[in-house]
Design a protein around this motif. Sequence first.
Motif, PDB file in Angstrom:
ATOM      1  N   SER A   7      23.571   7.099 -17.213  1.00 29.09           N
ATOM      2  CA  SER A   7      24.116   8.446 -17.356  1.00 29.09           C
ATOM      3  C   SER A   7      25.381   8.439 -18.203  1.00 29.09           C
ATOM      4  N   ALA A   8      25.839   9.627 -18.529  1.00 25.41           N
ATOM      5  CA  ALA A   8      27.075   9.765 -19.308  1.00 25.41           C
ATOM      6  C   ALA A   8      28.238   9.112 -18.578  1.00 25.41           C
ATOM      7  N   ASP A   9      28.207   9.144 -17.252  1.00 25.87           N
ATOM      8  CA  ASP A   9      29.292   8.557 -16.463  1.00 25.87           C
ATOM      9  C   ASP A   9      29.295   7.031 -16.514  1.00 25.87           C
ATOM     10  N   ASP A  10      28.186   6.423 -16.946  1.00 23.91           N
ATOM     11  CA  ASP A  10      28.115   4.970 -17.050  1.00 23.91           C
ATOM     12  C   ASP A  10      28.819   4.444 -18.303  1.00 23.91           C
ATOM     13  N   ARG A  11      29.097   5.330 -19.236  1.00 26.33           N
ATOM     14  CA  ARG A  11      29.804   4.907 -20.452  1.00 26.33           C
ATOM     15  C   ARG A  11      31.273   4.682 -20.144  1.00 26.33           C
ATOM     16  N   VAL A  12      31.858   3.684 -20.798  1.00 22.22           N
ATOM     17  CA  VAL A  12      33.281   3.399 -20.635  1.00 22.22           C
ATOM     18  C   VAL A  12      34.019   4.024 -21.810  1.00 22.22           C
ATOM     19  N   ARG A  13      34.950   4.909 -21.517  1.00 22.51           N
ATOM     20  CA  ARG A  13      35.701   5.576 -22.581  1.00 22.51           C
ATOM     21  C   ARG A  13      36.611   4.572 -23.295  1.00 22.51           C
ATOM     22  N   PRO A  14      36.695   4.674 -24.632  1.00 24.52           N
ATOM     23  CA  PRO A  14      37.554   3.765 -25.395  1.00 24.52           C
ATOM     24  C   PRO A  14      39.031   4.006 -25.071  1.00 24.52           C
ATOM     25  N   PRO A  15      39.847   2.966 -25.172  1.00 27.57           N
ATOM     26  CA  PRO A  15      41.284   3.148 -24.918  1.00 27.57           C
ATOM     27  C   PRO A  15      41.929   3.969 -26.032  1.00 27.57           C
ATOM     28  N   LEU A  16      42.954   4.718 -25.688  1.00 21.77           N
ATOM     29  CA  LEU A  16      43.650   5.521 -26.685  1.00 21.77           C
ATOM     30  C   LEU A  16      44.716   4.718 -27.417  1.00 21.77           C
ATOM     31  N   ALA A  17      45.160   3.632 -26.812  1.00 21.93           N
ATOM     32  CA  ALA A  17      46.176   2.783 -27.442  1.00 21.93           C
ATOM     33  C   ALA A  17      45.778   1.326 -27.246  1.00 21.93           C
ATOM     34  N   ALA A  18      45.313   0.706 -28.320  1.00 28.60           N
ATOM     35  CA  ALA A  18      44.917  -0.707 -28.271  1.00 28.60           C
ATOM     36  C   ALA A  18      44.950  -1.256 -29.687  1.00 28.60           C
ATOM     37  N   ASP A  19      44.838  -2.577 -29.792  1.00 32.03           N
ATOM     38  CA  ASP A  19      44.801  -3.172 -31.130  1.00 32.03           C
ATOM     39  C   ASP A  19      43.485  -2.807 -31.818  1.00 32.03           C
ATOM     40  N   GLU A  20      43.413  -3.065 -33.111  1.00 25.15           N
ATOM     41  CA  GLU A  20      42.278  -2.624 -33.921  1.00 25.15           C
ATOM     42  C   GLU A  20      40.939  -3.190 -33.437  1.00 25.15           C
TER      43      GLU A  20
END
Length: 109
Positions: A7-20
Amino acid sequence: MTPTSFSADDRVRPPLAADEATTLRAFLDYHRGTIRWKCAGLTQQQLAQPLAPSDMTLGGMMKHLAVVESGWFEETFAGGGGGRGCRRSTPSPANCPGSAGSYRLPTHP
């Protein structure tokens, strides 16, 4: 093929502040999860069903995304020349392995 649940909830959202590199990997994982979610629960026959107005299938789209991602990493990001991805110097479907018809999965009766 047994349908799977994702499901959509199984996706891990990308971090907003991280290295490239971390950001790139996280966004790829997120978008891989999106296509997995959209195709979850579909049978092999459904994945092979062309949808108008194109003859591209969802299974073919998954294959296309994998080939493009692999080619981009090998040719563009890593500066390789392995020749497995699309050659950027002469872009056309003929230069891309698996182009055109091979993105279509066979339909099953």
